[in-house]
Design an enzyme around this catalytic site. Structure first.
Site, PDB file in Angstrom:
ATOM      1  NE  ARG A  97      30.367  37.431  13.377  1.00  0.00           N
ATOM      2  CZ  ARG A  97      30.556  37.353  12.062  1.00  0.00           C
ATOM      3  NH1 ARG A  97      29.650  36.792  11.307  1.00  0.00           N
ATOM      4  NH2 ARG A  97      31.644  37.850  11.514  1.00  0.00           N
ATOM      5  CG  ASP A 118      30.776  38.955   8.282  1.00  0.00           C
ATOM      6  OD1 ASP A 118      30.449  39.101   9.473  1.00  0.00           O
ATOM      7  OD2 ASP A 118      31.412  37.980   7.855  1.00  0.00           O
ATOM      8  CG  ASP A 174      30.579  31.807   9.476  1.00  0.00           C
ATOM      9  OD1 ASP A 174      29.686  32.525   9.942  1.00  0.00           O
ATOM     10  OD2 ASP A 174      31.401  32.205   8.638  1.00  0.00           O
TER      11      ASP A 174
END
Length: 654
Positions: free
Chosen positions: A476, A492, A581
């Site tokens: 991503r 997501d 993340d």
């Protein structure tokens, strides 16, 4: 009446002749020496600031220089155009091959090699590189002639210490990156002036600036005077205080520091131009003490790109007492601006060996690209040129950092990037909620599941495109060419958001385009029992990370993560979505020095146990995350008023 006019004209003519006879007009000239040190390069900043010393003496009253004309620059007329073959840099990109070092290497050399090998400049083959880099020899030794020397053409001799071993061969057409070079041997636009680093300088990360507050505290001394033996002495506001030359009889004040001790605690740091005082200069930068350089004989570090007039004062040592008087009268706003700039420059370019090396290579990369590669604004404004890649853009407006300075804000809409991993369930409800946003321009579904994507997708008011992923959590964060907007809404497949939540979060992001704006948050903390960092979602009133499963950020961070971070960090992010993340939050916090922003929406979830936060902190050299307790809500959010008066009505779920 005519008689009065004749008398007025006669008086005016008489006064003009009197002024000429008394030679008053020359006194109105600024007190700027008619010539600096003989042979000073044209790009060197003037000693005196017109705002600093406007009227103290005439140039004719200053003593004559007794200095001998400097020697010609090393290498004769060698310059960038004649001694560097740009055609070897394929695609205009700098690739560096480090010449092998014979015999054992020191820890410092090993750190330099590691910083280059992990950078975007490194090349494993000398045939693919357009710059061959040779490191200085260990102390007491001399380097032999490097292989593929070719008269030094397209070579860089790197020396982080001021007195490296005299070469047993002619440097010829080689560039020299040296610590504290003298102005008579430095070749502007070809050589690179480095800072003089202490032996224990951090290899990566580095200590932050030591300035506790930008406004001078009433108890802080005005001056810190650099001592020849390496320490500092403090002095008060008395402009007659004697610095270091012993020509006055006043008490010079107590010694504040000694070599290796704490940094100077003063507003201005006076540094003489003679002797090895480049180390004092770096100490002053870190301490937030404004350097006052008195006729320096050495080139300021990275003077080719850094505007030192914004962080330091270069003055004439022959006007010492006038300089001290002017420092006392400097406006607080000017002092504040100078101190802020010292902290920015220290953190951006000087706080670690890695930053010094990368800045050197980025200067050479700019020469290859041309003058438009990095405008002066990018070099001299946060976050700095190392974090504003010219491969992304050369316009400041294309980056997320400079909108506030220019009084603008991002316009347009956002692209929703939905990452679909295993088990590969199409996020139909999420697609409809995002497509309903008035600010959505397109929806990109990044399919990274083993299952093939469905052939049919729901009809939406905006274009929907399915991209093939590589089944990695960091997919991503690739700079996908299909992304057509500056703003990205990273999602997501399991994310759950409403259209109102998306609309409000995007409006917030437009006011803070350099930050991440999200819904789900985590907080980092230091675990004394484990002796390391941890993170949790249980701290409801404090956070330092927002999950990229539902967050807005600028698309430039995809380019920065892909092309700037070491491959080891990107590999670590592929181990788990949690690590991905954390990596994006580390990157944005390291660039902005600011926390993310939380907006209403999304249920909190406890993160799975992963130790990648400690590995990332080690790779970054420090913990960049910044904690916050701020959440931005819409006007009248949960106020006891009619729902008809509220713009984002569906945010207030029962």
């Amino acid at each position: 009446m005519q008689s009065w006019r004749r008398k007025s004209l006669w008086l005016a003519l008489s006064a003009s002749w009197l002024l000429v006879l008394l030679r008053v007009f020359p006194l109105l000239r600024l007190a700027v020496p008619t010539r600096p040190w003989a042979g000073a390069p044209q790009g060197w900043p003037r000693w005196l600031d017109a705002e600093l010393l406007p009227h103290f003496s005439q140039p004719g009253e200053l003593p004559k220089d007794d200095l001998q004309p400097p020697r010609g620059p090393r290498g004769g007329s060698c310059d960038w155009g004649s001694c560097f073959d740009v055609s070897k840099c394929r695609g205009g990109r700098l690739k560096v091959f480090v010449q092998p070092v014979a015999g054992p290497i020191s820890d410092a050399h090993r750190g330099i090699l590691a910083s280059i090998e992990s950078s975007r400049y490194h090349s494993v083959s000398p045939d693919e590189a357009c710059l061959l880099l040779g490191l200085e020899a260990p102390a007491g030794e001399c380097s032999p002639v490097p292989p593929q020397w070719n008269g030094g053409r397209n070579h860089l001799v790197l020396s982080l210490h001021p007195a490296f071993c005299p070469q047993t061969f002619q440097l010829g057409q080689a560039m020299v990156a040296k610590a504290g070079p003298t102005v008579d041997t430095f070749r502007p636009g070809f050589d690179v002036a480095l800072p003089l680093l202490p032996e224990a300088h951090p290899l990566r990360g580095g200590a932050p600036g030591q300035l506790g507050q930008h406004s001078p505290h009433p108890g802080v001394p005005l001056l810190a005077l650099a001592e020849e033996r390496g320490g500092w002495r403090t002095a008060g506001a008395d402009s007659s205080a004697c610095p270091w030359d012993g020509r006055c009889e006043q008490d010079r004040g107590p010694e504040q520091t000694h070599p290796g001790a704490t940094l100077p605690n003063a507003t201005f740091c006076l540094i003489p131009g003679h002797g090895p005082d480049a180390l004092h200069f770096l100490q002053a930068l870190q301490a937030g003490c404004i350097p006052v350089l008195l006729s320096p004989r050495w080139e300021l570090p990275f003077s080719e790109v850094i505007d030192w007039t914004k962080a330091a004062i270069v003055a004439d040592e022959r006007l010492l007492f006038q300089v001290l008087t002017a420092l006392q009268e400097m406006p607080p706003t000017r002092v504040l601006a100078l101190r802020q700039q010292t902290q920015f420059l220290w953190d951006a370019y000087f706080s670690s060996v890695e930053k010094v090396i990368h800045t050197t290579l980025e200067i050479i990369q700019d020469r290859i690209f041309g003058a438009s590669a990095h405008p002066s604004l990018l070099w001299n404004s946060p976050p700095g040129a190392l974090l504003a890649l010219p491969t992304f853009s050369t316009s400041p407006l294309d980056f997320p950092f400079y909108h506030l300075q220019r009084g603008s804000r991002p316009t347009g809409r956002f692209s929703a990037l939905i990452w679909v991993g295993d088990p590969g369930q199409p996020p139909l409800n999420l697609i409809q909620a995002v497509a309903g946003s008035q600010h959505c321009a397109q929806i990109l579904v990044l399919w990274s599941s083993e299952k093939p994507p469905p052939l049919r997708w729901p009809k939406t008011a905006v274009p929907l495109t399915v991209l093939a992923g590589q089944r990695k959590a960091s997919d991503r964060f690739l700079p996908h060419t299909a992304i057509s907007t500056d703003a990205i809404l990273s999602l997501d497949a399991h994310s759950s958001l409403t259209t109102s939540e998306v609309d409000f979060a995007f409006v917030v992001w437009q006011s803070f385009p350099e930050r991440m704006v999200g819904f789900l948050t985590w907080s980092h903390f230091w675990d004394e029992a484990r002796g390391g960092w941890g993170y949790t979602a249980e701290r409801a009133n404090e956070f330092s990370m927002v999950l990229t499963s539902a967050a807005f950020y600028h698309r430039y961070y995809h380019t920065l993560l892909t092309h700037s971070l070491p491959e080891a960090l990107r590999t670590l992010a592929d181990e788990a979505p949690t690590c991905a993340d954390i990596l994006m939050n580390f990157l944005v916090a390291a660039v902005t020095k600011l926390p993310p922003i939380k907006t209403p929406g999304g249920p909190e979830s406890q993160p799975p146990a992963q130790d990648c936060i400690n590995q990332m902190a080690a790779e970054f050299g420090s913990m960049p995350l910044v904690s916050s307790r701020l959440r931005l809500d819409p006007v009248l959010f949960k106020d006891p008023v009619s729902v008809l008066r509220k713009k984002y009505r569906s945010l207030e779920k029962p």
